[in-house]
Structure formats: structure tokens, C-alpha cells
Design an enzyme around this catalytic site. Structure first.
Site, PDB file in Angstrom:
ATOM      1  CD  GLU A   2      34.587  33.017  36.387  1.00 33.54           C
ATOM      2  OE1 GLU A   2      35.206  32.980  35.316  1.00 33.54           O
ATOM      3  OE2 GLU A   2      33.469  33.565  36.491  1.00 33.54           O
ATOM      4  CD  GLU A  12      30.347  37.352  39.800  1.00 35.39           C
ATOM      5  OE1 GLU A  12      29.926  37.061  38.667  1.00 35.39           O
ATOM      6  OE2 GLU A  12      31.557  37.396  40.085  1.00 35.39           O
TER       7      GLU A  12
HETATM    8  C1  XIL Z   1      30.926  40.159  33.386  1.00 37.86           C
HETATM    9  C2  XIL Z   1      30.443  41.599  33.246  1.00 37.86           C
HETATM   10  O1  XIL Z   1      29.189  41.710  33.880  1.00 37.86           O
HETATM   11  C3  XIL Z   1      30.362  41.986  31.799  1.00 37.86           C
HETATM   12  O2  XIL Z   1      30.060  43.374  31.672  1.00 37.86           O
HETATM   13  C4  XIL Z   1      31.687  41.674  31.102  1.00 37.86           C
HETATM   14  O3  XIL Z   1      31.543  41.932  29.719  1.00 37.86           O
HETATM   15  C5  XIL Z   1      32.094  40.235  31.312  1.00 37.86           C
HETATM   16  O4  XIL Z   1      32.142  39.966  32.693  1.00 37.86           O
HETATM   17  N1  XIL Z   1      31.626  36.127  36.429  1.00 37.86           N
HETATM   18  C6  XIL Z   1      32.357  37.177  36.939  1.00 37.86           C
HETATM   19  C7  XIL Z   1      32.106  38.549  36.455  1.00 37.86           C
HETATM   20  O5  XIL Z   1      33.132  36.983  37.877  1.00 37.86           O
HETATM   21  O6  XIL Z   1      33.258  39.350  36.467  1.00 37.86           O
HETATM   22  C8  XIL Z   1      31.504  38.541  35.063  1.00 37.86           C
HETATM   23  O7  XIL Z   1      31.143  39.884  34.746  1.00 37.86           O
HETATM   24  C9  XIL Z   1      30.301  37.625  35.019  1.00 37.86           C
HETATM   25  C10 XIL Z   1      30.699  36.214  35.338  1.00 37.86           C
END
Ligand code: XIL
Length: 383
Positions: free
Chosen positions: A160, A265
Site C-alpha cells: 500500500e 486478499e
Molecule cells: C487487516 C487485518 O485483517 C485485521 O485483523 C487488522 O486489524 C488490520 O489489518 N490490507 C492489508 C491487510 O494488507 O494487512 C489488512 O489486514 C486488510 C487490508
């Protein structure tokens, strides 16, 4: 209701067909082909695991994950705030358990993530001088990436780094190191982990402006003679709004750079939300109107979710020579992060397995694309 009965009948019929036609294939106890088996020749199928699941304290997941998934990403435990809580103090306990879990179950591990502005401990955010920050940056990547070199399959090296308009996101990394921090992260990771694949990962990079920013980052890394093996499109999308056209263009454009394309994701939000994306700092106040399905998902929404997943996987299959992995952000609905973000305490339904870890209609549609010849990848349906 009628639809779901019809659906169940179909699902049973599919399972029976599978049992009778392919007794040599790995199947679940109920006789259905699993995700990783069904898509074996196409791309890897993965899930993000929480610490309960990594430690096999979640008995449902302990059974389901090795059956269904060939690759896993730690949802949180390799992020800086957990693995490197104080400068120079590392806590590898859970990360080592993740590696052991993967070895035990023959599941590849994608490390997540070496460089991210979020879940970064306060000491790192507060480093004042550039030289100290460079030392932190170099030590962090080198220590973690070298420890797992050869044990971990791949790393989300940088997560990101972009704004929605494709410019670089303001962060401590950008402030202290300038635009080049992404290339430098890959350079350091390449040295520390020569046997590990290295990826750039972000959300909304299927959208044209942000995609252009990602392409510029990737080209810059390549022009510096530094290795980047793939790009991860996170894939946090919304019901009935999955951007299939932009996803297709992105697969074409990213793969043209000579790198692998992954969906890293994946989940589909079914609850009301007035913005797209996955900026973890964005929060919305709780309100019952934003949590309409506390006592169950209406049939029509369940079917729409199934259709969205079917369209997506049909598209992934069309590009199976370019798409190397599809990872869901969570195993079952009950442990999805979307129950707590961007609104706390909601009942969300974004994945293929329900709160009892049972396959949902979307699961069967995704499986049917591979087991039902008539609707399989050979069928050139429009998106
Ligand atoms: C999220 C997790 O799922 C949560 O448990 C945590 O509180 C915050 O992060 N993009 C990403 C992930 O790259 O690491 C994030 O994961 C969701 C968005």
C-alpha cells in the site's frame, strides 16, 4: 427458500457425481472436491490465517484449511508491530509457528508484510533523523527476510505505497527516504532472501489511476535492475460492484511487465458502505442500518454473492496462465476482518465458508466452474 432447496439438491447431485467419477481425486469427507484440488492445474488457492488458526486452536479451521488451501498468508503476525515491537527486539514466536504449520501441512507461506505504514510500532513512526530511519529500515527487512529465506515461499515486500490517484502515499517511509523507498526495500529483500519471491501488494490497483501508479513503481524497480516477481491486487470488493472490466485490464497490463499477477486478499463486502477500498484507518460509526443481516443473509443476497464469485473465478480462469494465486482474506465469515472494519461489531458474510465453516452457495459455484464441464473455463461467457 425454494431456491436454496433447489441449490442443495444440485450440490448433492454434484457431490455424488464427483464421488462416482473421480475416486482418485482428493475429496472432503462429504465427497466434494476441495478448492485447492479443483484449481490445482490453474492457480494456487490460499487463505489468510489468524493466530488461533496458526496455532491450531480453532478446531474447525484445523480440519478445513489443509483440505481447502495450498498457500496461506498470516493475517497479522508478521506485521512490524508484532514481529518487531521494539527497535532491535524481534518476536518470532508466531511467525516460526506459521512456518512450522506450513511444513506440517504442505502449505506454502506468503509473508505479509515487510514495509507498510500501518500496524507500524510507535518507535518506528517517531524516528526523527534520516540515518536512524535508514538503519531501522535496513535492519527490519534484512533480519526478517533472511531468517525465513528458503522457508517462506514469497513476501509482500511493500504494501500500500500508493494513493487513489496513483501518487505516492504520505508515510514515514516516503518522508524519510523519498520515492525510492520501494525500490530500496526490494533491493534489501532480494539480498536477504534470494530464494523467496518478492511482490508489491495494494488495494484498488485494478482502478486505472492507481494501476498506473503501480505500473510506474514496478517499472522503476525493474529499471534499477532489482528483482520483483509479482504484483498482488488485494481484491476487497463489494457485492454487485466487482469491477470485472478493470480487473481484466489489470491482469493484462501487469502481466505485460513480465511478472506474476495474484489476488491476495479477496473478500466481497455484502453490507452497506459508502466507499470502496481497504484503507484500515478509515472508520465509520456503528449504526443498526449498517448492520442489516444480524440474523442471517437473505437468499437473494446469498445468490448475488455466489454469482459475483462465479464471475470472478471465471475471469481468473480465463487468465490462468497469468494469475498464479487467489487468496481469501480469512477462512470463514465469522473470522473475517469485515465484521470489525470499517464499522465495529457487524455481522458480515464476505467469504466462501459460513460461521459454521460450512461451504456457502458461492463455494459450490466456484467449484462447479471446474467440475461441471458445461460451465467450465472452456465456456467463453462474456463478463
Ligand atoms: C487487516 C487485518 O485483517 C485485521 O485483523 C487488522 O486489524 C488490520 O489489518 N490490507 C492489508 C491487510 O494488507 O494487512 C489488512 O489486514 C486488510 C487490508
Amino acid at each position: 427458500m425454494k431456491r436454496s432447496i433447489l441449490f442443495c439438491v444440485c450440490a448433492v447431485a454434484i457431490s455424488v457425481t464427483i464421488i462416482s467419477c473421480s475416486s482418485s481425486k482428493k475429496v472432503t469427507a462429504s465427497g466434494a472436491a476441495t478448492l485447492k484440488e479443483a484449481y490445482k492445474k490453474d492457480f494456487m488457492i490460499g487463505a489468510a490465517l489468524n493466530s488461533q488458526q496458526i496455532e491450531e486452536k480453532d478446531s474447525n479451521a484445523a480440519k478445513l484449511v489443509p483440505e481447502q488451501f495450498g498457500v496461506a498468508t498470516p493475517e497479522n503476525i508478521m506485521k512490524a508491530e508484532i514481529i518487531h515491537p521494539q527497535w532491535g527486539t524481534y518476536n518470532f514466536d508466531l511467525a516460526d509457528k506459521m512456518i512450522a504449520y506450513g511444513e506440517k501441512h504442505n502449505i506454502l507461506i506468503n509473508g505479509h508484510t515487510l514495509v507498510w505504514h500501518s500496524q507500524l510500532p510507535a518507535y518506528a513512526r517517531n524516528i526523527k533523523d534520516v540515518d536512524s530511519f535508514k538503519t531501522f529500515f535496513n535492519d527490519h527487512i534484512t533480519t526478517i527476510a533472511s531468517r525465513y529465506n528458503g522457508k517462506i515461499y514469497s513476501w509482500d515486500v511493500v504494501n500500500e505505497a500508493l494513493n487513489e490517484d496513483g501518487t505516492m502515499r504520505r508515510s514515514v517511509f516516503l518522508d524519510k527516504l523519498g520515492d525510492d523507498f520501494v525500490t530500496e526495500a526490494f533491493r534489501i529483500a532480494q539480498k536477504a532472501a534470494p530464494n523467496t519471491e518478492l511482490y508489491y501488494n495494494d488495494y484498488n490497483i485494478e482502478q486505472p489511476k492507481k494501476r498506473a501508479g503501480a505500473i510506474a513503481i514496478i517499472k522503476k524497480i525493474q529499471a534499477a535492475g532489482v528483482r520483483i516477481d509479482g504484483v498482488g491486487i488485494q481484491g476487497h470488493w463489494h457485492l454487485n460492484k466487482v469491477p470485472l472490466k478493470e480487473i481484466e485490464e489489470s491482469i493484462q497490463e501487469f502481466s505485460a511487465l513480465g511478472i506474476k499477477v495474484m489476488f491476495t486478499e479477496l473478500d466481497i463486502e455484502v453490507l452497506p458502505r459508502n466507499f470502496q477500498g481497504a484503507d484500515v484507518s478509515q472508520r465509520v460509526a456503528s449504526n443498526p442500518e449498517l448492520n442489516p443481516y444480524v440474523s442471517g443473509l437473505p437468499d437473494s443476497v446469498q445468490q448475488q454473492l455466489a454469482n459475483d464469485y462465479e464471475s470472478l473465478f471465471r475471469l481468473f480462469l480465463k487468465y490462468k496462465d497469468k494469475v498464479t494465486r487467489v487468496t481469501f482474506w480469512g477462512v470463514a465469515d465469522g473470522n473475517s476482518w469485515l465484521n470489525g472494519w470499517p464499522v465495529r461489531g457487524r455481522t458480515n458474510y464476505p467469504l466462501l465458508f459460513d460461521r459454521q465453516y460450512k461451504p456457502k452457495p458461492a463455494y459450490y459455484k466456484v467449484i462447479a466452474l471446474k467440475t461441471n464441464a458445461a460451465s467450465g473455463e472452456s465456456a467463453k461467457k462474456p463478463f
